[in-house]
Enzyme design. Structure first.
Site, mmCIF file in Angstrom:
data_model
loop_
_atom_site.group_PDB
_atom_site.id
_atom_site.type_symbol
_atom_site.label_atom_id
_atom_site.label_comp_id
_atom_site.label_asym_id
_atom_site.label_seq_id
_atom_site.Cartn_x
_atom_site.Cartn_y
_atom_site.Cartn_z
ATOM 1 N N HIS A 10 103.998 -16.819 -27.783
ATOM 2 C CA HIS A 10 105.152 -17.487 -28.090
ATOM 3 C C HIS A 10 105.769 -16.606 -28.998
ATOM 4 O O HIS A 10 106.999 -16.417 -29.173
ATOM 5 C CB HIS A 10 104.768 -18.985 -28.561
ATOM 6 N N GLU A 11 104.905 -16.337 -30.066
ATOM 7 C CA GLU A 11 105.696 -15.389 -31.133
ATOM 8 C C GLU A 11 106.077 -13.984 -30.769
ATOM 9 O O GLU A 11 106.922 -13.640 -31.147
ATOM 10 C CB GLU A 11 104.752 -15.545 -32.353
ATOM 11 N N HIS B 287 109.580 -14.112 -29.155
ATOM 12 C CA HIS B 287 110.761 -14.313 -30.163
ATOM 13 C C HIS B 287 110.949 -12.641 -30.449
ATOM 14 O O HIS B 287 112.061 -12.387 -30.348
ATOM 15 C CB HIS B 287 110.461 -14.894 -31.279
#
Length: 232
Positions: A18-19, A22
């Site tokens: 998820h990170e 980004h």
């Protein structure tokens, strides 16, 4: 113990990608800040926040166990990926895309986990009963972890991803008003998910969230990946 190991692995994998998503999205849209900070990485340790990843979840677990004897809600966060708004080619639009990349990654991972369960089924004779059962449970927990993380982050409250998407969609005036909530966003979430459920046992927002949003999405992923609505 195998159940706990599978749950931890699934959650760490979901949070890490998820990170990283980004950071990859920001780089693709013109901002190399995350890359220069070493945050475009699949190493979970690079995304650990001492307070949000370790201290707060630990306090929540201990506090709920002491108060109610069970864990009703869990909340935490990884170290935010740095994004320089002004380095993006189209700052307002691209910031929405960067924010959306995290949940989009989680939804893609949930689908991949559902597909991977077919490979586990096909290799059942090679894995043995215990190995096959563990990997199937890991696939199911990966679907669940990614859906919880992705859908929770779409709540339209900064600093959650949904809040940043909302800021990009609204006209300038309302967008600025929503953006000003960012400094209080984590506190608002903690009050609603942790403090109120302790004071009001009937108040269980995470239970509602899981029952009414996550579980239907879980069933949809199973159907989409060819499991006929039954657990993988």
């Amino acid at each position: 113990m195998p159940e706990l190991a599978a749950a931890i692995f699934a959650a760490v994998f979901a949070i890490t990608l998820h990170e990283a998503a980004h950071g990859y999205a920001a780089r693709a849209l013109g901002d190399d800040t995350a890359e220069r900070a070493g945050r475009i990485s699949l190493n979970p340790l690079r995304h650990v926040d001492p307070v949000g990843t370790l201290l707060l979840p630990g306090i929540m677990v201990i506090g709920q166990l002491l108060a109610t004897g069970s864990v009703q809600a869990m909340f935490g966060w990884a170290k935010p990926v740095p994004v320089d708004f002004w380095k993006l080619r189209h700052p307002r639009r691209d910031m929405m895309l960067v924010a959306a990349a995290g949940p989009a990654m989680n939804f893609a991972l949930a689908i991949l986990a559902g597909l991977a369960a077919h490979a586990v089924d096909a290799a059942d004779g090679l894995l043995g009963d215990a190995g096959g059962e563990f990997l199937l449970r890991l696939c199911a927990l990966s679907i669940l972890s990614n859906l919880v993380l992705g859908m929770f982050n779409l709540i339209p409250l900064p600093p959650l991803d949904g809040g940043r998407i909302l800021v990009g969609l609204l006209p300038r005036g309302p967008a600025m008003a929503v953006a000003r909530l960012e400094r209080y966003g984590i506190l608002i979430v903690l009050v609603f998910l942790f403090l109120l459920p302790m004071a009001l046992p009937a108040w269980n927002p995470m239970g509602w969230f899981v029952r009414n949003l996550v579980l239907p999405a879980f069933q949809f992923v199973l159907l989409l990946t060819g499991h006929g609505g039954g657990e993988g």
